[in-house]
Design a protein around this motif. Sequence first.
Motif, mmCIF file in Angstrom:
data_model
loop_
_atom_site.group_PDB
_atom_site.id
_atom_site.type_symbol
_atom_site.label_atom_id
_atom_site.label_comp_id
_atom_site.label_asym_id
_atom_site.label_seq_id
_atom_site.Cartn_x
_atom_site.Cartn_y
_atom_site.Cartn_z
ATOM 1 N N GLN A 122 6.525 -5.114 4.719
ATOM 2 C CA GLN A 122 5.166 -5.650 4.789
ATOM 3 C C GLN A 122 5.167 -7.166 4.899
ATOM 4 N N PRO A 162 -0.912 -2.431 8.566
ATOM 5 C CA PRO A 162 -0.515 -2.368 7.170
ATOM 6 C C PRO A 162 -1.543 -1.682 6.307
ATOM 7 N N THR A 210 -0.202 -7.167 -0.052
ATOM 8 C CA THR A 210 0.270 -8.304 0.740
ATOM 9 C C THR A 210 -0.744 -9.436 0.792
ATOM 10 N N VAL A 267 -1.482 -1.122 0.520
ATOM 11 C CA VAL A 267 -0.486 -2.009 1.133
ATOM 12 C C VAL A 267 -1.109 -3.343 1.490
#
Length: 451
Positions: free
Chosen positions: A414, A11, A35, A31
């Motif tokens: 994600q 990710p 997350t 990203v």
Amino acid sequence: MQVNSEQIPTPAHTHADGAPETPRPGGVSAVAHSTAVSENDAAKAAALRRMKSVALALLIGMAVVFTVAFALQKQYPWLEYVRAAAEGGMVGALADWFAVTALFKYPMGLKIPHTAIIPRRKDQIGASLSDFVENNFLSEHVVQDKLASVDIARKAGEWLRSPGGPERVAKEGSAVIRGAFTVLNDDDVQAVIEGMFRKHVLTPPWGPPVGRMAERLFAEGHHHTLVDLLVDRAVDWMATNHDTVNRLVSDRSPLWVPPFLDHMVGDKVHTELSKFVRAVQEDPDHQVRRSIDTYLTELAHDLQHDPAMIARAEGIKAQILGDPEVRELASRTWGTIKNALLTAVDDPGSELSLRFKAAVRDFGTRLVEDTELAGKVNTWIGDAAGYLVNTYRSDIAGVISDTVARWDAEETSQKIELQVGKDLQYIRINGTVVGALAGLAIFTVAHLVFG
């Protein structure tokens, strides 16, 4: 073979379309930053990166072994078996990497059909998950069976009769009451009380209901006690007020009447009145008593059926309870209730608090010891839960599809990868191992068969 493509699933390296991202300071990409919104998510992201590194290391290891074995297999024939195993391991690793990556993004940015499944079909996935939860979990029998196995009533009873249970319920109840009084506006509550009083007390005519109640009381003779009391008081008054009677007679007689004659008349009047009230007292069937019964019976009848009497009752009601009196009554009622409850809930030792705790403890004991009551409570809870599930199951499950629909496609990918990606990396590791064993087995069989 491009080993660098192994970095694609992490990710922290690419967008869903395969384009590389600009890393943030400290090696965390946009990203990963989006997350890792909590320590738990950060730990999951770190574990995911570690597992990807392990799977990538196995692939690189297989590639190194393949290269060495391929180069030396003519000099050392037994390395053909090693080469075959390494070759199969690479094939398995790459195939499973492709399969895992295709769930979340386009492998190497190539828009191959049936890849990037989650970003492209997130709404369908959310709807399918919502339907699955609705049909398999939010069903009446599933919820009721689970509640029946838990035996909520008995467990609740154990807690309610425990040393801290009633105190906790009383504490939370006090907080609710104080919060309610804080939110409620006194003028609004008084207006509600006044409106209810007007609707249920003032608006309906008083005559007919009072007449019906009086008629029932008179028919059953309950008024005789009051009549006896009045007669007894009259007898006592006559016995102690001889001079008052004489004075009343003297005050009302003409001036030309001699005083001694006034006293004679007063004595006679007092004597006769005393005899009369004693006769009424001693005779339960005296004519005066019968007259009173008749008058009261007629009054009760007229209050129900005589328009003139009903109107008089309404006039008395209006005189007693006008607008100011009603508003004052509503204000006093609300003030009394509010002050009493606030005083009681603020004092753990108040009579109301003690009685409430005792009632809670007693109810908990009954839930534990009374099997029939516990069964009824469990049934009520099950029925209520079943009704809620049947009525609102679509709305409850719809939260899943609605939430997923609001997510961005990349964000959805994600989130899911963060939750299950670590376990999916074991597929790649297993694919590497199984591919190596399969390659070795196929080469061995082929070598033995075809020599």
